[in-house]
Scaffold this motif. Sequence first.
Motif, PDB file in Angstrom:
ATOM      1  N   VAL A  97      -7.651  -7.453  -2.708  1.00  0.00           N
ATOM      2  CA  VAL A  97      -9.199  -7.142  -2.676  1.00  0.00           C
ATOM      3  C   VAL A  97      -9.926  -8.524  -2.740  1.00  0.00           C
ATOM      4  O   VAL A  97     -10.893  -8.400  -2.131  1.00  0.00           O
ATOM      5  N   TYR A 144       0.746   2.757  -3.246  1.00  0.00           N
ATOM      6  CA  TYR A 144      -0.549   3.292  -3.853  1.00  0.00           C
ATOM      7  C   TYR A 144      -0.476   4.876  -4.160  1.00  0.00           C
ATOM      8  O   TYR A 144       0.080   5.486  -3.106  1.00  0.00           O
ATOM      9  N   GLY A 173      -4.857   0.889  -6.029  1.00  0.00           N
ATOM     10  CA  GLY A 173      -5.243  -0.206  -4.786  1.00  0.00           C
ATOM     11  C   GLY A 173      -4.535  -1.498  -5.622  1.00  0.00           C
ATOM     12  O   GLY A 173      -3.644  -1.596  -6.462  1.00  0.00           O
ATOM     13  N   SER A 174      -5.090  -2.696  -4.967  1.00  0.00           N
ATOM     14  CA  SER A 174      -4.229  -3.911  -5.142  1.00  0.00           C
ATOM     15  C   SER A 174      -4.653  -4.409  -6.531  1.00  0.00           C
ATOM     16  O   SER A 174      -3.832  -4.997  -7.098  1.00  0.00           O
ATOM     17  N   PRO A 201      -4.318  -9.935  -6.794  1.00  0.00           N
ATOM     18  CA  PRO A 201      -4.978  -8.729  -5.686  1.00  0.00           C
ATOM     19  C   PRO A 201      -5.613  -9.158  -4.345  1.00  0.00           C
ATOM     20  O   PRO A 201      -6.358  -9.909  -4.319  1.00  0.00           O
ATOM     21  N   SER A 242       0.812  -1.217  -0.185  1.00  0.00           N
ATOM     22  CA  SER A 242       0.007   0.000  -0.049  1.00  0.00           C
ATOM     23  C   SER A 242       0.834   1.325   0.145  1.00  0.00           C
ATOM     24  O   SER A 242       0.381   2.292  -0.376  1.00  0.00           O
ATOM     25  N   ASP A 297      -7.308  -4.958   0.816  1.00  0.00           N
ATOM     26  CA  ASP A 297      -6.781  -4.381  -0.559  1.00  0.00           C
ATOM     27  C   ASP A 297      -5.456  -3.683  -0.178  1.00  0.00           C
ATOM     28  O   ASP A 297      -4.584  -3.535  -1.291  1.00  0.00           O
TER      29      ASP A 297
END
Length: 399
Positions: A365, A334, A345-346, A363, A331, A370
């Motif tokens: 999420v 990001y 995001g992922s 990912p 993150s 996430d």
Amino acid sequence: MKKGLSRRVRDLKPSPTLAVNAKAKALRAKGVDLVNLSAGEPDFDTPEFIKEAACKAIEEGFTRYTPVPGIPELREAIAQKIKAHYGLSYTPDSVLVTSGGKQAIFNAVAALVEEEDEVIILSPYWVSYPPIVEICGGRPVVVNTSEEKGFEPSLSAVAEAVSPRTKMIIINSPSNPTGVVLSPEFLKGVAHLALEHDFYILTDDIYDLIRFDGRAPFNVVSLEPKVMDRTLIVNGVSKTYAMTGWRLGWLVGPEELVKAASRIQSQSTSNACSISQKAALAALLGPQDSLKEMVKVFRRRRDLMVSLLLEIPEISCLVPMGSFYMFPNFSAYYGRQAGGQVIDGSLAMADYLLEEARVACVPGVAFGEDTCIRLSFATSEEEIEKGITRIKEALAKLS
């Protein structure tokens, strides 16, 4: 006017892990130099003695229907295996052989969950838990945790999620995607909540023999036998014996619940593949040397991947104690971009790593978290080094 698809299908999304793995395989088939760190299956071959048992079954003509819950000798072997690993006594009538662990989970949820029943799911979770609950008419109630807390929820958070409509909680330890082994204290606490509030437990133990913590397998029932009459155990041969394509799992629990799940199976798929049942019997009764060697190799790969990831600036990662997955936190990157692509995001991160680094990953999420990306170390050390090096170089291009 022609009527359309059912609501359950319209709302249903395909498995993101299988989708990523399929995309990676398709790119490789086209000659793309791709490192696949998305795979949810061991890269080892099924042990030879297991394949020989399958060939023998074919040669002997064991190619017809079997009883829906499985052949008696396999159900007995599964019961004995659980006795050896967990000290729990089940009869073969408490065992249902299924077409993979996923079907065991589906059968269990379908047998218990009614419309608007609630099922507690711990995040990060395996991607198929919420959709299975929703297909059966239930409502997933997600309990979140964090990397800072070791991806183990607090018991107070689980207790707060319990309501009069709670029918079940799903536990997965060692975890997919984090590799976390839930603590005995937490599992005992969940058991006491189930007893106090009268709900069921489904424990997905599919990775329980792929452990690096030095401890023997344990689950919620072995720690608190009082919940034996309200707990369903899921396992199979796919991960432990590198038999993912054989599609052979099982459900073990109270005889009444297992028979209910068997009725559902009788009206859907009927018995699991007869040849796979004979192969699974050989796997359970035969030498376990290949499993022990596989776990040693996975541990070396885990250590390598952790050391390489921690060399990347701003990446953090818990050391997994089981399974063959890692769930590092990306993150910090990001909000950055490269070539006009913003990483928000992922999902965007996974797409960027596939396109820029030619590394396939999943990912976070998709697992309810996430901030992270799931990486699999079910591949060679050479591929791990290449993949993490590519990720490091791709992240350095973001600004």
